[in-house]
Design an enzyme around this catalytic site. Structure first.
Site, short mmCIF file in Angstrom:
data_model
loop_
_atom_site.label_atom_id
_atom_site.label_comp_id
_atom_site.label_asym_id
_atom_site.label_seq_id
_atom_site.Cartn_x
_atom_site.Cartn_y
_atom_site.Cartn_z
N TYR A 105 -16.22 -9.09 38.89
CA TYR A 105 -15.50 -8.60 40.06
C TYR A 105 -14.01 -8.93 40.07
CZ TYR A 105 -20.25 -7.91 41.63
OH TYR A 105 -21.57 -7.51 41.71
N HIS A 129 -27.17 0.65 47.20
CA HIS A 129 -28.42 1.01 46.53
C HIS A 129 -29.64 0.87 47.43
CE1 HIS A 129 -25.52 0.26 43.42
NE2 HIS A 129 -25.46 -1.00 43.81
N HIS A 189 -16.08 0.85 44.23
CA HIS A 189 -16.75 -0.30 43.60
C HIS A 189 -15.77 -0.94 42.62
CE1 HIS A 189 -20.57 0.74 45.34
NE2 HIS A 189 -20.31 1.99 45.01
#
Length: 146
Positions: A23, A81, A101
């Site tokens: 990330y 999701h 994302h």
């Protein structure tokens, strides 16, 4: 002046500390500051909102339908999701949004390959780390100017 709501989903408050190899090392505050600077240059009002609670995110989206928000940039994180409720909220408020994302979900675990939101989104930007947010904001600004 157009108004953009940036919604950061669960665990994004840990950016910079949480799995930086996936990330990145930028904190959420640093990402928000970069977006605020870019938005100011483009004469766009921006508000950032982060919650680890699905319910709080839904409530904020509901308010967006009535508070003058023109666009949403959302990083739903793991809710991407799994959350039919988030999908239903975005469909109900009918505001245009960009799904963001930091990593590329398609290059990760199989359960991350499917987004419950992607078919509702104007577009999806993924895999460019913190730049994903700025790329999304640039796309929104381009559509506001049209």
């Amino acid at each position: 002046m157009s108004s953009v709501l940036v919604v950061h989903g669960p665990n994004l408050d840990l950016l910079g500390r949480r799995e930086p190899e996936i990330y990145g090392r930028q904190s959420l505050a640093e990402i928000d500051t970069a977006m605020e600077r870019f938005a100011a240059q483009c004469s766009v009002a921006i508000e950032a909102f982060q919650s680890n609670s699905e319910g709080e995110i839904i409530e904020r989206l509901h308010r967006a339908a009535d508070d003058g928000t023109d666009w949403i940039i959302i990083n739903p994180a793991g809710l991407t999701h799994s959350s039919v409720v988030l999908r239903d909220a975005l469909a109900a408020i009918a505001l245009p949004f960009v799904e963001v994302h930091l990593s590329n979900p398609a290059a990760r675990e199989a359960f991350r390959h499917r987004s419950l939101l992607a078919d509702l989104a104007v577009g999806t930007i993924a895999g460019f780390g913190a730049d994903s947010y700025l790329l999304a904001l640039q796309a929104v600004v381009n559509r506001i100017e049209v």
